[in-house]
Design an enzyme around this catalytic site. Structure first.
Site, PDB file in Angstrom:
ATOM      1  N   ASP A 136     113.090  -1.133  82.293  1.00  0.00           N
ATOM      2  CA  ASP A 136     111.696  -1.509  82.016  1.00  0.00           C
ATOM      3  C   ASP A 136     110.785  -0.278  82.013  1.00  0.00           C
ATOM      4  O   ASP A 136     109.770  -0.237  82.713  1.00  0.00           O
ATOM      5  CB  ASP A 136     111.206  -2.525  83.045  1.00  0.00           C
ATOM      6  CG  ASP A 136     109.961  -3.270  82.579  1.00  0.00           C
ATOM      7  OD1 ASP A 136     109.692  -3.262  81.357  1.00  0.00           O
ATOM      8  OD2 ASP A 136     109.266  -3.850  83.420  1.00  0.00           O
ATOM      9  N   PHE A 187     105.496 -11.105  90.490  1.00  0.00           N
ATOM     10  CA  PHE A 187     106.151 -11.402  91.748  1.00  0.00           C
ATOM     11  C   PHE A 187     105.216 -11.317  92.944  1.00  0.00           C
ATOM     12  O   PHE A 187     105.616 -11.624  94.050  1.00  0.00           O
ATOM     13  CB  PHE A 187     107.324 -10.449  91.973  1.00  0.00           C
ATOM     14  CG  PHE A 187     108.501 -10.784  91.130  1.00  0.00           C
ATOM     15  CD1 PHE A 187     109.345 -11.800  91.500  1.00  0.00           C
ATOM     16  CD2 PHE A 187     108.747 -10.109  89.949  1.00  0.00           C
ATOM     17  CE1 PHE A 187     110.437 -12.132  90.719  1.00  0.00           C
ATOM     18  CE2 PHE A 187     109.828 -10.435  89.163  1.00  0.00           C
ATOM     19  CZ  PHE A 187     110.677 -11.455  89.543  1.00  0.00           C
ATOM     20  N   GLY A 188     103.987 -10.912  92.757  1.00  0.00           N
ATOM     21  CA  GLY A 188     103.087 -10.853  93.888  1.00  0.00           C
ATOM     22  C   GLY A 188     102.018  -9.796  93.707  1.00  0.00           C
ATOM     23  O   GLY A 188     101.608  -9.485  92.593  1.00  0.00           O
ATOM     24  N   GLY A 192      96.501  -4.323  92.998  1.00  0.00           N
ATOM     25  CA  GLY A 192      96.846  -4.983  91.751  1.00  0.00           C
ATOM     26  C   GLY A 192      97.847  -6.087  92.006  1.00  0.00           C
ATOM     27  O   GLY A 192      98.215  -6.377  93.149  1.00  0.00           O
ATOM     28  N   GLY A 193      98.306  -6.732  90.947  1.00  0.00           N
ATOM     29  CA  GLY A 193      99.251  -7.824  91.095  1.00  0.00           C
ATOM     30  C   GLY A 193     100.031  -8.047  89.830  1.00  0.00           C
ATOM     31  O   GLY A 193      99.699  -7.524  88.767  1.00  0.00           O
TER      32      GLY A 193
END
Length: 847
Positions: free
Chosen positions: A629, A516-517, A512-513
């Site tokens: 978060d 930030f990357g 996944g992404g």
């Protein structure tokens, strides 16, 4: 009064009349016999706004503008500009004054360059300009009642790029006047830019509903708010408005006009909407404690969602610190604009094509550069059946600038390329685009005999050193890592980039992404499976990298994801975790397929395990850790569906002698506590609120603001709170319908009550995570908490949410809880703002 005093007053009056200086002006008014120039300003009665000449950035031009007074906002923040397209070069020789009933700006040549432009016979002596505390500059008849009489002209009818409370965005059907926000061209040029926000009728809506649209070049829409729902008082495309604690939106429509306006529940707060030169509509709040503007909300959420942001042959990149870059073989047309992040001018070729200039590139034929891109618009399909045919067609047409060939066939592009988006080499979404360039852009390496000899000699001399280094590295690795690949107790493994490249098969299996990357699956030599988070944006991700290593790398708990090590070589930053085979919670909780639905027993255990992990962070670590978060995407599930709290990129350390920490970064909309949204320092109770919002989703099996099975968009926490507050509460009616009522009623009731308790408006009224654990374990009980105002409903209207400020007091007839008796995952990553200075010091580690 003695003669000396009288003479002084007369002298002062004469001097004022002669010089016409600022001190002679009424504080908030330009009267008929007065003017404004140089450094003179007028200030609204409550010292909220100031108006005068200003110069944006390093520009040499001056404008008449309005800004927040320095007493209120220490940073110069322009909210309105009069002469956007006609600047003046000398503010001391330019004058703003009343002339024939209009407010007029005269330049150094005494030529009017801006005016209120009223077709009026009003004499100059009967008009005056007044700056109001609302930020509205009004021209009115002298002596008229400001509260009852209509102004002759007002700046609110001519908005620039900022929408202030009380102002309107809409249109007048009688005068055909539109009230829209228009971006600046750049940070140093307030002239109207390419991006506008306005109110338009949705042609596809059978009811003719209105919505906000952002337009490029006033013609191409690329974002809309969705239609206005008067009952729920939200835009259909912005369900997060249900959690609005700040604004009260109103829609007014009649035969003469239609517009939206808004007010603030807490007038002491400072908020504004800005149509930014980046093409995004932004909502910002002023944080006095840190003296900066906090980005609270923006649309489109991704910068690359802005239409034609980078201009011709410019490529947008979400993970780069610079949004736009020119394609290989191109350079900015206007470098100064690009330095100011104004990219719309696009890029130009460095070298002319052979087609355009037969003498270019030594007569060599143009060639094509292979790139992984999101294909640009305006493609043309060509009927060919092979890759060489596709290339040949483009090469033989001088107007063809690029081509692509895939399973759908051959596509070519004529002329400039727009809306290009760059993908990284590891991104599976990229499509191969072949860009036409001059042959000289493909430089062949030149032979250099001396260089070759030097390289060979140097290589021979360095072989021995290299072999020695390899032996040293192998020995050190053996000391640092056990045979199973696990980190030695109390430390992290510093992996080499090549090791992780081999483990992930050159980062081929992507999990996944995010912002930030990307995250990749890998296998170490001892066959243990890992997940590698590869940070693409080093400059933005560096603080996230350091934060995560310093926090999760120093603690161990069964309900926290384990960080095995990291890689920090040159600009390469990677984090290595235990692999979680069941991914993140959201992929299970919100899955539509019945065979994959989590049963209630599993959901309850995940909720309990997550609470234990948070309680450990808040109460058991040396320093209190606020995750910041908490959401289903950041709860990972192991082989047995055991929960692991993950993604600590936004986390904050709070030393035990402190109780609060200020942070300018934000978690995820829909899970944010009200005190955080208002910009004050937060405590661990911010995590408690997020956990409570997530508990509601455990019960319903869907997003809190998602459309329900009956087709209505109902804010589930409000509905759940109203249901459990009734005497004959049927908690099973709240349960995910896919579970067919199969749940422990006592556990379900306990979960709903805990969720309602966790999202109390006042953070002091929320439980600690330790108390939550005790309740979910059945050790303690929880009485029915009061329904927070944010979840209250009006009568039987279960969709109408009362919006409130964080300072609102809680009034309820329900009994309050008795404290003595109630005692990102690997697949997704959130974007974060900069970490505050104190947090940087607390989070700093030497990697």
């Amino acid at each position: 009064m003695d003669a000396k005093t009288k003479r002084s007053l007369v002298l002062l009056l004469c001097l004022c009349l002669h010089l016409n200086t600022h001190v002679c002006l009424a504080a908030d008014t330009i009267a008929a016999n007065q003017s404004l120039s140089g450094d003179q300003t007028i200030v609204s009665a409550g010292k909220v706004f100031e108006l005068g000449f200003f110069k944006p950035g390093n520009s040499s031009n001056y404008y008449i503008g309005m800004w927040y007074s320095k007493q209120l906002v220490s940073l110069e923040t322009i909210v309105w500009v009069a002469n956007r397209e006609t600047p003046v070069s000398d503010r001391f020789s330019s004058v703003l004054r009343i002339s024939y009933g209009n407010l007029v700006l005269f330049n150094v040549s005494n030529t009017p360059i801006w005016s209120t432009n009223l077709a009026s016979t009003t004499t100059s002596g009967s008009a005056q300009a007044v700056l109001l505390d609302s930020g509205n500059l009004v021209l009115r008849t002298a002596g008229s009642n400001a509260n009852t009489s209509e102004p002759l002209w007002q700046s609110f009818d001519h908005p620039a790029h900022t929408w202030l409370p009380g102002a309107r965005i809409g249109f007048n059907t009688v005068t055909s006047q539109t009230l829209i926000l228009t971006s600046w061209k750049s940070s140093e040029d307030p002239a109207p830019g390419l991006f506008t926000l306005g109110l338009f009728t949705l042609e596809l809506d059978p009811n003719g509903s209105n919505a906000y649209l952002i337009l490029w070049n006033r013609s191409t829409p690329y974002w809309n708010s969705g239609s206005w729902d008067a009952k729920s008082r939200i835009f259909s495309g912005s369900p997060e408005m249900r959690l609005n604690y700040i604004h009260n939106f109103s829609y007014v429509t009649n035969k003469n006009e239609s517009y939206f306006t808004y007010s603030l529940y807490d007038p002491k707060k400072i908020f504004r909407f800005v149509m930014h030169s980046s093409g995004q509509i932004q909502q910002l709040s002023w944080l006095e404690i840190s003296s900066q503007w906090n980005l609270f909300w923006n649309q489109p959420r991704k910068q690359c969602g802005v239409y034609n942001l980078c201009g011709a042959f410019g490529s947008c990149n979400e993970v780069s610190t610079v949004s736009c870059n020119c394609l290989t073989g191109f350079e900015p047309k206007l470098q100064r604009d690009w330095n100011l992040q104004a990219y719309s001018g696009g890029c130009k070729r460095k070298t002319p094509l052979h087609c355009d200039n037969a003498t270019s590139a030594d007569g060599k034929q143009d060639q094509f550069l292979k790139m992984a891109m999101l294909l640009p618009e305006n493609m043309q399909s060509v009927s060919v059946y092979t890759f060489p045919e596709c290339e040949s067609i483009c090469l033989n047409s001088c107007s063809c600038t690029a081509y692509a060939y895939d399973s759908s066939g051959c596509s070519i592009w004529i002329g400039d390329l727009f809306n290009l988006q760059q993908f990284t080499s590891s991104d599976s979404q990229g499509t191969t685009l072949y860009l036409r360039l001059a042959a000289s852009e493909f430089k062949s390496p030149k032979s250099n005999k001396g260089l070759i000899i030097g390289v060979v000699a140097g290589s021979a001399a360095g072989i021995a050193i290299l072999l020695g280094l390899i032996v040293v590295v192998i020995l050190r690795q053996r000391k640092r890592v056990t045979g199973t690949g696990k980190a030695v107790e109390g430390s992290l493994v510093a992996f080499g980039y090549r090791d992780l490249q081999d483990a992930t098969k050159n980062f081929s299996e992507k999990l996944g992404g995010g912002g930030f990357g990307s995250v990749f699956k890998g296998t170490l030599p001892d066959s243990s499976v890992i997940a590698v988070k590869k940070l693409e944006s080093v400059s933005q991700g560096e603080k996230q990298f350091r934060t995560e290593v310093s926090i999760i790398g120093t603690i161990q708990h069964v309900n926290l994801v384990r960080l095995r090590g990291f890689c920090s070589e040159a600009k390469k930053r990677m984090l290595v975790y235990d692999y979680m085979p069941n991914g993140s919670l959201d992929s299970h909780l919100f899955h539509d397929m019945r065979p994959n639905v989590l049963d209630w027993k599993t959901r309850y255990q995940i909720a309990l395990g997550t609470a234990r992990g948070l309680a450990y962070l808040h109460e058991k670590c040396r320093d209190c850790i606020i995750h910041c978060d908490i959401k289903p995407e950041n709860i990972l599930l192991d082989t047995e569906l055991g929960p692991k709290v993950a993604d600590f990129g936004l986390a904050k350390l709070v030393r035990r002698e402190f109780s609060r920490v200020l942070t300018t970064m934000r978690g995820t909309r829909g899970y944010l506590a009200p005190e955080w949204i208002s910009g004050v320092a937060i405590t661990v109770k911010a995590d408690v609120y997020s956990y409570g919002m997530m508990l509601f989703e455990f019960v319903s099996g869907r997003r809190n603001s998602e459309q329900s099975e009956d087709g209505k968009v109902r804010f589930f926490p409000s509905w759940a709170a109203s249901q459990i507050s009734t005497a004959e509460a049927d908690v099973l009616s709240l349960l995910d319908p896919r579970l067919d009522g199969n749940a422990d009623v006592q556990e379900l009731t306990r979960t709903c009550r805990v969720a309602c308790w966790c999202v109390q408006d006042d953070e002091a009224h929320r439980p600690s995570m330790g108390q939550v654990v005790q309740i979910l374990e059945g050790i303690s009980d929880v009485n029915l908490p009061p329904i927070p105002r944010s979840l209250q409903v009006l009568g039987d209207d279960q969709e109408h949410i009362i919006f409130f400020t964080e300072s609102s007091s809680i009034q309820s007839s329900h009994q309050r809880s008795n404290n003595t008796s109630t005692a990102s995952s690997q697949t997704k990553s959130t974007t974060s703002s900069t970490i505050s200075k104190r947090s940087e010091e607390e989070h700093h580690i030497n990697t």
